[in-house]
Design a protein around this motif. Structure first.
Motif, PDB file in Angstrom:
ATOM      1  N   ASN A   1       0.981  -1.390  -0.366  1.00  0.00           N
ATOM      2  CA  ASN A   1       0.156  -0.277   0.200  1.00  0.00           C
ATOM      3  C   ASN A   1       1.057   1.545   0.202  1.00  0.00           C
ATOM      4  OD1 ASN A   1      -2.129  -1.628  -0.112  1.00  0.00           O
ATOM      5  ND2 ASN A   1      -3.181  -1.025   1.761  1.00  0.00           N
TER       6      ASN A   1
ATOM      7  N   GLY B   1      -5.051   2.179  -0.928  1.00  0.00           N
ATOM      8  CA  GLY B   1      -5.341   1.908   0.228  1.00  0.00           C
ATOM      9  C   GLY B   1      -4.237   2.476   1.312  1.00  0.00           C
TER      10      GLY B   1
ATOM     11  N   SER C   1      -4.944  -4.208   3.194  1.00  0.00           N
ATOM     12  CA  SER C   1      -5.092  -5.330   1.890  1.00  0.00           C
ATOM     13  C   SER C   1      -4.542  -6.544   2.015  1.00  0.00           C
ATOM     14  CB  SER C   1      -3.127  -5.067   1.108  1.00  0.00           C
ATOM     15  OG  SER C   1      -2.189  -5.609   1.880  1.00  0.00           O
TER      16      SER C   1
END
Ligand SMILES: Cc1cc2nc3c(=O)[nH]c(=O)nc-3n(C[C@H](O)[C@H](O)[C@H](O)COP(=O)(O)OP(=O)(O)OC[C@H]3O[C@@H](n4cnc5c(N)ncnc54)[C@H](O)[C@@H]3O)c2cc1C
Ligand code: SF4
Length: 560
Positions: free
Chosen positions: A132, A138, A530
Motif C-alpha cells: 500500500n 490503501g 490489503s
C-alpha cells in the motif's frame, strides 16, 4: 446483573479459536459466543461415510439446496456430507447493490469455516506489508514482516504445517513438517520450469495445515482426500479439535453455542466497550454479557456488521467508526484464470491415494521489475494426475465398455490457476440494509463489491503466463482457461475494519485494537489493509495470537 467475564470472544472459527486458546492459557476467564450450534467430532465428522450410505448418493437434495442454500451451493465443498456446515441462506440473508454480485460463503457452527477450509497456508512477506505504501492504494500497514514473523512461527509450530522450504523472499519459509511428495506430472512441470526460469518461477508442493507426521497427539494424514467432511484422525487443523480443546483444558473457557451477538455495548463514561447483546438462536431471548476485553472474530463481514449495528448517539455510524472507514475497503481474491495440458510419458505409472493438497507457484509479477499493465500480483495453485474411476460421472457409455474404459487411466495432465490480489478501494464496501433483516431481526448487510480494470488485466496476464510456462515446461496440448468468478467466491473476504497507522483513516491500530475503543479488538479478516495474493487464514491466526498477547500485557499493566 449480567454475567461478567475477563474476556469475550465473538465467533469460534479460525480466529476465534485462536483468541480463545491464547486468552484462556494466559489465565483469563473467557466466554466464547458462537452463533451456530455445537459440533461433536464423534457424531458429526463423516469422512468415511460412503455415497451409498447417503440418501442422495452424495449429490444432495437439489431442490432443498436451491431453496435454502442457493448461494452456499456455489462453493465446491457444500455437498451432501458437509452442507450442514454452510449457512441457511434464507435465515441469513444479505443483499447486493444493483449490478453487482458477491457470493458470501459462510459457516455458522462451532468451528466456523475452519471445518471446511482448504487448509492452504502461505506467509505474507514485506512485499505485501509494504504494497500500500509503495503504490498508494490503501493505507500503509502499521506492521511489517518482522512484527508478525515470530507469531507465524508460534502458530505454525502449534498447528502443524507441511511444506518445503524454498528460500523465496516473496513467500517466506515457515516451521514445516515434511512436505507431501509431488507426483510424476508435477515433477515434470517443476523440472521443466526450473530449466527455463531458474529460481524466478519455482513450483513447490502446497503448504498446508495437514500433518505428514504425528504432531501433538494428532495422527498423520491418511490421504483420503475428503477433509471438508471432518477428519476423524484430527490430521488437519480446525478449531474444533485443536484450539478450542486447548482453551477448554485450562478450565477458563465457557463456550456458548446458539449465541448470536447483535451488538457491542459502549460505556460512554469510561470510553470503553462494556459487553455484548446476545440473542439466543433457539429461544430468541436477549441476554447481556460483560467483560473487560472483547475480541471480535466473527469473520470479516460479520464483525463489521456487528460494529455497524452497534450504533448509538455517540456512534451514529457504527461503533469505533470515527474514521468513517468501517465497512469500507472490502476485498476478495480473484481466481480461476490459468492453463492446463497433457504431460507426456509415465504411461506405466499412476498415483495412489487422494493427496489432499496441490502445487504452488509463488508470485513473480511486480517484484523487482514492474509490469506496466497492472499493480500487485498473483500466485498459482494447481496439480497433476491421471483420471481414474472418478471419470465415471463424466465419461459417456455404460456397461462393460464403460467399465473397461475406466480401467485404463487417462493421460497424465497438469493444471494451474491463479489467485490474485484485489486493490483496496473505498467503493467496495458493506453497509446495513435499510429493509432486510435476518431470522433474529438483525439488519442484514448490503454488499457492493466489484473487480476493477487492474484485477481484470492481472487475470488475463495469469492465463497467458500459465500457458507460456506449461509450453516451456514441455506440457502438450496446452489450453488457457478463464473463470468468471464473482467477488466472494474465493472465500477470502477481507477489509471492512482495516488496521492503519493513522486513526483518521483506519479502524484498528497496529495491535488490532480499535483506535476509539481501547478494550475492543478485531482479529479476523476485517482487519486487513490489503489482501496480497496468498490465502489469508494463517495471517489471521498469527495476528490473533499477537493481539491476545498484547491485550493481556495491557491488562496486567492495568492499561486496559
Ligand atoms: C471451502 C473453503 C475453502 C477455503 N480454503 C482456504 C484455504 O485454503 N486457505 C485459507 O487461508 N483460507 C481458506 N478459506 C477461508 C477460511 O475458511 C477463512 O478465511 C477463515 O475461516 C476465516 O476465519 P474467521 O475466524 O474469520 O471466520 P470463520 O472461520 O468463518 O468463523 C467465524 C465464526 O463466527 C461466528 N459468528 C458469525 N457471526 C456471529 C455473531 N453475530 N455472533 C456470534 N458468532 C458469530 C460464525 O458462526 C463462525 O463460527 C476457505 C473457506 C472455505 C469455506
Ligand atoms: S485427507 Fe488427511 S486430513 Fe483430510 S480427512 Fe483424510 S486423513 Fe484427514
Amino acid at each position: 446483573m449480567p454475567e461478567t467475564f475477563d474476556a469475550i470472544v465473538v465467533g469460534s472459527g479460525i480466529s476465534g479459536g485462536w483468541a480463545a486458546k491464547e486468552l484462556c492459557e494466559k489465565g483469563l476467564r473467557t466466554l466464547v459466543l458462537e452463533a451456530g450450534g455445537p459440533v461433536d467430532p464423534a457424531l458429526d465428522y463423516v469422512m468415511h461415510v460412503q455415497p451409498w450410505q447417503l440418501h442422495f448418493g452424495g449429490w444432495g437434495d437439489r431442490q432443498k439446496m436451491e431453496r435454502e442454500q442457493d448461494v452456499q451451493r456455489r462453493c465446491y465443498a457444500c455437498n451432501e456430507w458437509s452442507g450442514k456446515w454452510f449457512v441457511n441462506d434464507l435465515e441469513n440473508p444479505y443483499t447486493t447493490a444493483e449490478g453487482t454480485r458477491f457470493d458470501w460463503i459462510r459457516g455458522r457452527q462451532v468451528g466456523g469455516r475452519s471445518l471446511t477450509w482448504g487448509r492452504q497456508v502461505y506467509r505474507w512477506s514485506d512485499l505485501d506489508f509494504e504494497a500500500n505504501a509503495r503504490d498508494g492504494f490503501g493505507v500503509d500497514w502499521p506492521i511489517r514482516y518482522a512484527d508478525i514473523a515470530p507469531w507465524y512461527d508460534y502458530v505454525e509450530r502449534y498447528i502443524g504445517i507441511s511444506g518445503n522450504a524454498e528460500g523465496l523472499a516473496q513467500l517466506p519459509d515457515g516451521q514445516f513438517l515434511p512436505g507431501m511428495p509431488l507426483n510424476l506430472a508435477e515433477q515434470f512441470v517443476r523440472d521443466g520450469l526450473a530449466r527455463r526460469y531458474g529460481r524466478e518461477r519455482v513450483l513447490t508442493i502446497g503448504r498446508c495445515a495437514i500433518l505428514t507426521e504425528a504432531h501433538r497427539g494428532r495422527a498423520a494424514c491418511g490421504y483420503c482426500g475428503v477433509c471438508e467432511r471432518g477428519c476423524s484422525t484430527f490430521s488437519y487443523f480446525n478449531s474444533v479439535h485443536v484450539t478450542l480443546p486447548a482453551a477448554r483444558a485450562t478450565g477458563k473457557l465457557t463456550l456458548r453455542p446458539w449465541s448470536v451477538v447483535r451488538s457491542v455495548d459502549y460505556d460512554a463514561r469510561r470510553g470503553k466497550a462494556s459487553g455484548v447483546q446476545v440473542i439466543d438462536a433457539r429461544t430468541s431471548e436477549t441476554i447481556e454479557y460483560r467483560a473487560r476485553v472483547i475480541f471480535l472474530c466473527a469473520s470479516a463481514l460479520e464483525s463489521a456488521r456487528i460494529l455497524l449495528n452497534s450504533n448509538s448517539e455517540r456512534w451514529p455510524n457504527g461503533l469505533a467508526n470515527s474514521s468513517g472507514a468501517l465497512g469500507k475497503y472490502l476485498m476478495d481474491h480473484w481466481m480461476g484464470w490459468g492453463a492446463h495440458g497433457d504431460v507426456p510419458g509415465f504411461e506405466d505409472r499412476t498415483t495412489f491415494g487422494s493427496r489432499p493438497n496441490g502445487t504452488y507457484l509463488a508470485r513473480f509479477r511486480n517484484l523487482d521489475s514492474r509490469t506496466p499493465d497492472f499493480l500487485r500480483g498473483y500466485g498459482y495453485q494447481g496439480g497433476g494426475g491421471r483420471g481414474g474411476w472418478g471419470r465415471g460421472t463424466s465419461m459417456p457409455g455404460f456397461g462393460r465398455g464403460l467399465k473397461e474404459a475406466l480401467r485404463t487411466p487417462s493421460p497424465w495432465t497438469y493444471s494451474m490457476s491463479a489467485w490474485g490480489e484485489h486493490l483496496p478501494r473505498e467503493t467496495n464496501f458493506v453497509a446495513l440494509d435499510p429493509v432486510v433483516k435476518d431470522k433474529w431481526g438483525i439488519p442484514a448487510l448490503r454488499i457492493t463489491c466489484q473487480w476493477s480494470d487492474n484485477e481484470r488485466a492481472a487475470m488475463r496476464d495469469a492465463s497467458v503466463q500459465a500457458a507460456e510456462m506449461l509450453e516451456a515446461a514441455g506440457v502438450r496440448n496446452v489450453r488457457q482457461h478463464q473463470a468468471d468468478n464473482p467477488p466472494g467466491l474465493t472465500i477470502h473476504e477481507m477489509g471492512t475494519a482495516r488496521m492503519g497507522k493513522d486513526r483518521a483513516t483506519s479502524v484498528l491500530n497496529g495491535w488490532n485494537q480499535a483506535w476509539d475503543v481501547p478494550n475492543l479488538f478485531c482479529t479476523d479478516g476485517a482487519c486487513m489493509a490489503s489482501n496480497a495474493n496468498q490465502n489469508p487464514s494463517i495471517t489471521y491466526m498469527a495476528l490473533t495470537a499477537r493481539a491476545a498477547d498484547h491485550a493481556v500485557n495491557l491488562m496486567r499493566r492495568r492499561e486496559l
